[in-house]
Design an enzyme around this catalytic site. Structure first.
Site, short mmCIF file in Angstrom:
data_model
loop_
_atom_site.label_atom_id
_atom_site.label_comp_id
_atom_site.label_asym_id
_atom_site.label_seq_id
_atom_site.Cartn_x
_atom_site.Cartn_y
_atom_site.Cartn_z
N CYS A 79 0.87 -1.18 0.00
CA CYS A 79 0.00 0.00 0.00
C CYS A 79 0.91 1.23 0.00
CB CYS A 79 -0.88 0.00 1.24
SG CYS A 79 -1.84 1.52 1.40
N CYS A 193 -0.44 3.72 -6.51
CA CYS A 193 -1.41 3.15 -5.57
C CYS A 193 -1.66 1.73 -6.06
CB CYS A 193 -2.71 3.97 -5.58
SG CYS A 193 -4.08 3.17 -4.72
N1 DGL Z 1 -3.90 0.70 -2.14
C1 DGL Z 1 -3.65 1.85 -1.34
C2 DGL Z 1 -2.40 2.59 -1.82
O1 DGL Z 1 -1.59 1.98 -2.45
C3 DGL Z 1 -4.68 2.85 -1.17
C4 DGL Z 1 -5.98 3.11 -1.30
C5 DGL Z 1 -6.57 3.82 -0.10
O2 DGL Z 1 -6.75 3.14 0.91
O3 DGL Z 1 -6.85 5.01 -0.23
O4 DGL Z 1 -2.21 3.75 -1.51
#
Ligand code: DGL
Length: 274
Positions: A79, A193
């Site tokens: 993440c 993301c």
């Molecule tokens: N998958 C997460 C990232 O890479 C984020 C999405 C979120 O929770 O806003 O930032």
């Protein structure tokens, strides 16, 4: 007599705020199929991308502590928002348990710097990741002059986490996120993301076919493999390992969406209260 570490049978732990980290888990499952995995989706606290650095660090520490207590030999932060604010805190905590951490951000910066022809690199990420400036710092550490255009996409991860309804409004929203990157004439865009690779075809269309999209999954799996080998904790399994999923929100919704995105059955998703 063997000098292998008894930790070699522990799983690799992966976490994200939701299903986005499955794009990283997928690469790990392909590159290191004999390993066992535990994946935590902290969907009760989704979206991470709207949180402050202090809130994100608290999430990262909570997730890291939980996964260390469950038992893991390597932690993967899948993440960007979490890694942007909390990587150092996670590393400190995990190091006290003798566990290494690999994370998104640095690997994509290295790839982008290596493949851009023009030196104009775009970053599409959550507001938290853009505001934290971690990509600017990571790209600044590369050994070449780069012009970086960052775009925050406040809704995109949430649209994907909702199961990506293909309405005209959603399409227009995604197109508007790509417009500043087109204007900046970037030739390489970091999907900053882990949710975004799930809508890669749409992003590629709006950015233009010649633009190279950079994701972290493959590089993270390679980094994980290097650590397992160096520490002699690679699994001694032959054949496929097991994977398990835990989430903090709605296990049924997680299973349904996760199965669609991972294209593998998730099995029972355990609800945990963190
Ligand atoms: N998958 C997460 C990232 O890479 C984020 C999405 C979120 O929770 O806003 O930032």
């Amino acid at each position: 007599m063997t000098d292998r570490d008894p930790n070699d049978s522990l799983p690799i732990a992966v976490f994200d705020s939701g299903v986005g980290g499955l794009t990283v888990l997928h690469e790990c499952l392909v590159s290191l199929p004999e390993e066992d995995y535990v994946y935590l989706g902290d969907d009760a606290r989704f979206p991470y991308g709207a949180k402050t650095d202090a809130e994100l660090r608290a999430c990262v520490l909570r997730n890291t502590r939980f996964l260390l207590e469950r038992g893991t030999k390597l932690l993967v932060i899948a993440c960007n928002s979490a890694a942007s604010a909390g990587l150092e805190s996670a590393r400190e905590l995990a190091a006290a348990h003798g566990v290494e951490v690999v994370a998104v951000i640095e690997p994509e910066a290295e790839i982008a710097a290596a493949i851009t022809d023009s030196g104009r690199v775009g970053v599409l990420a959550t507001p938290a990741t853009v505001a934290g400036g971690s990509y600017l710092r990571a790209l600044g550490r590369q050994r070449r002059e780069l012009t970086v255009t960052q775009v925050a996409a406040p809704d995109l991860a949430a649209i994907i986490q909702r199961g990506f309804p293909f309405s005209e409004a959603v399409v227009e929203q995604v197109r508007s996120y790509c417009a500043p990157l087109r204007r900046a004439r970037v030739d390489t865009v970091i999907l900053g993301c882990t949710h975004y690779p799930l809508v890669r075809p749409m992003l590629q269309r709006f950015l233009g076919r010649e633009v190279r999209l950079v994701t972290a999954g493959h590089a993270l799996a390679a980094a994980a493999e290097r650590i397992l080998e160096a520490r002699r904790i690679a699994s001694s399994n032959r054949g496929e390992g097991e994977y398990r999923f835990v989430c903090t929100g709605d296990p049924d919704a997680f299973r349904e969406l996760g199965t669609r995105f991972l294209q593998l059955p998730l099995g029972d998703v355990e609800l945990v209260d963190l």
